[in-house]
Every structure is written in C-alpha cells, then in structure tokens.
Design an enzyme around this catalytic site. Structure first.
Site, PDB file in Angstrom:
ATOM      1  N   ASP A  54      -5.562   5.636  -2.380  1.00 30.28           N
ATOM      2  CA  ASP A  54      -5.706   5.484  -0.932  1.00 30.28           C
ATOM      3  C   ASP A  54      -7.111   5.953  -0.601  1.00 30.28           C
ATOM      4  O   ASP A  54      -7.355   7.151  -0.476  1.00 30.28           O
ATOM      5  CB  ASP A  54      -4.658   6.331  -0.212  1.00 30.28           C
TER       6      ASP A  54
ATOM      7  N   ASP B 240      -2.018  11.266   2.473  1.00 32.39           N
ATOM      8  CA  ASP B 240      -2.881  10.422   1.633  1.00 32.39           C
ATOM      9  C   ASP B 240      -2.347  10.337   0.212  1.00 32.39           C
ATOM     10  O   ASP B 240      -2.467   9.303  -0.455  1.00 32.39           O
ATOM     11  CB  ASP B 240      -4.306  10.977   1.605  1.00 32.39           C
TER      12      ASP B 240
ATOM     13  N   GLU C 149      -5.756   0.537  -1.774  1.00 29.40           N
ATOM     14  CA  GLU C 149      -5.427   0.032  -0.441  1.00 29.40           C
ATOM     15  C   GLU C 149      -6.636  -0.687   0.148  1.00 29.40           C
ATOM     16  O   GLU C 149      -7.774  -0.233   0.055  1.00 29.40           O
ATOM     17  CB  GLU C 149      -4.985   1.161   0.497  1.00 29.40           C
TER      18      GLU C 149
END
Lengths: 189, 189
Positions: free
Chosen positions: A11, A145, A72
C-alpha cells in the site's frame, strides 16, 4: 499442504508504506507471512524519503522472497496533498519488483475492497475485519496501511488464481466461502 | 576556467524522460555536457517501463558524474492520463539521486520557465531558444523533453548559485547578458 504462491502486497505511501506478505494456496486459503509498515519522516527531503522507502521494501524482498508483487493503484483524483508522494512511492515499489525479476500487478482500491469484502465501497473496518478472518488473526491488523497491504496481497492471490466457478459448493474453505459470498453480493449490485 | 557545478536535469516521463547535463560556473555561464531522452514503450508493463527508465538514468549518472540533480516537479492538476506515470518516473529519478549520495532538488515548470526566459508562462519554443542561446548550440535541442531537462538543469544552477545582483554590468558574459535581457523583458510585462 498444497503449494502456495507468496505474494507481497504494498500500500504505497511516503509517511507510511504498508507491506503485507501472504501465502495463498490454490484452494484460496491464505497464511500470514509478514506484515508491517515502512516509514519516512515528513521533515526529510523527498529524495531521502524515497530512499528510506526503497531500503525498507528491499529488506522485505530479501527476508521473505515473494513470488509476485501487488501494488495498490494510485489515482490523480485522490487526496491532492499526498497523491504525488503516493504515486512516487508506488513507482519505487514497482521498480523494485522489476529489479527483483518478479511480476508486478496493480489493483484499484475498489478491486481490493470488492475482492476482500464483496463490496467495492467497503470501509476500512470491514476490510480489516475480513483480512483478520481470512488469515485467522486474533486481532485486526494495525495500522490501516498494514491491513490494506494484506488486503492487496489477498486480492491479487484470489484474482490471479481464481478458478472459473470450478469450486464444488460443498467443499469450500472458510476463505472460499467468504469469497463466494462476496462474489454473489457483488453480482447482485 | 572557473570551477563548475555539474547538474543533471531530469524532465520525468514514462514514454520520454528528458535528461540534460550542464556545467554551470559561478559567473552563470554554462556548457552542455550531455542531452538525451530515456524511453520506454507504452506496450510494456508499468514495472518494466520504470525499470527501463531507471536503467537509462543510471547510465547517465555513471557516464557523467553529476554533482547535483534537479527534477521537474509534477502536479496532480496536470494532464490526468499521464500524470501518475510522470510522478512515478520522478520518484525513480529522486531515488537514484539519493542512492548516488547526491543532493536533489525539484523545480516547478513556472520556476524553470521564469529562470530561463524571465517569464513563468513562456512557451516551449521560447524556452528552447533561450536554452540553445545560453549553451551556444547551433540548433534548438530536440525533442522538447530534452530541452526541458537542460532548462531544469540551468534553472537549478542559476538559482542555487545566484549572486544577489553582484555582477558588474560592464562585464557580462553572453549568458549573463541573455539572462539580464530576459529579466528586463519579464519586468516589462
């Protein structure tokens, strides 16, 4: 135990870059290997911050030897004040995957949420709860996260290995059942 | 010859990443060392593209040993279809600077245009013309990304070393004269 694919989910972020490593087997069951956050101080020059992120990510590559990397995807429409740093961190993540000779994929936040919870607009808590359930964790992954990184890894493992409706309904693992339910819910929308 | 600072300017991009190396002396005069473009095919996966950009940039670092790196700053408001790739490429450029132990700076397009032409909204041709004049080139640098990279490098060299109006008016080099003229034109607008 069936052979597993080891997936590093990332992420991307400058202040907190979530990293999650999971083993996903052909039957969609998954095991937690590593979860953490790579940080860089907001007071540092941008180049130093990116170097810290790269160093932290390289340590994860070296320690856990992933087979594939999932990152992501960042969109320009997201929060403007941080989106450029997030995009730069995602570039570092993708570069490191290529330099380790690993395939890399990107998934949108909606794809990740839909894969994990069956609902593309799920909130953070829903995603964290589902990640904890699939990985049989006693507590919700923290910070968000880190949980997001695990969700990205799981999303990739499930999407890439997805058999086309071949699973026998009576022989589903909990993860498969959750996935099947999620798919049904998604289809109904 | 006065000692010079060697500046690597980078105009980040995935399809074309402009690179320009100039030596800038304390009297603001500048010499072209290298100009080029690092390319990656739009048909390749994003991670491979970033790896190609990184490889091309590393070759420039190795061949020309810059003292400092200047990268054009990317904004989320710019052209949406390519801005994320541009941001990722800029992240790679800044990372490589840090990993080579070099200071890195970013400059906005307006800062670059103002430094080179005296006018923050100058068009590409004005910037290219001025870059060619300052570097005493016979032709305009091509493509525009290469010229932009040289402009970024010159901008950084002039801003960082800018003496506060200390140059004696009667002892201007051609570059200083061009600069002074540009400043005068900008003031008249």
């Amino acid at each position: 135990m069936a052979s597993a694919v080891r997936i590093l989910g990332i992420d991307p972020g400058l202040t907190r870059c979530g990293v999650g490593v999971v083993d996903v087997r052909a039957d969609r069951s998954a095991t937690l290997v590593h979860v953490g956050v790579v940080r860089s101080g907001a007071d540092l020059p941008i180049a130093e911050r990116l170097a810290l992120i790269a160093r932290g990510l390289r340590e994860v590559f070296a320690a856990h030897h992933p087979d594939v990397v999932a990152v992501e995807r960042v969109f320009a429409q997201q929060n403007r004040s941080t989106v450029m740093g997030t995009a730069q961190a995602s570039g570092i993540a993708l570069l490191l995957a290529a330099e380790h000779g690993l395939p890399a994929a990107t998934h949108t936040p909606s794809e990740v949420k839909a894969a994990i919870t069956g609902y593309g607009s799920a909130d953070k808590l829903q995603v964290q709860t589902m990640v904890a359930r699939v990985l049989r964790l006693d507590a919700l992954p923290q910070p968000a996260d880190a949980a997001d990184a695990l969700a990205i890894a799981l999303c990739h493992g499930w999407r890439r290995g997805a058999p086309s409706g071949s699973a026998a309904a009576g022989a589903l693992t909990p993860a498969q059942r959750a996935w099947a339910d999620a798919e049904k819910r998604a289809t109904r929308r």
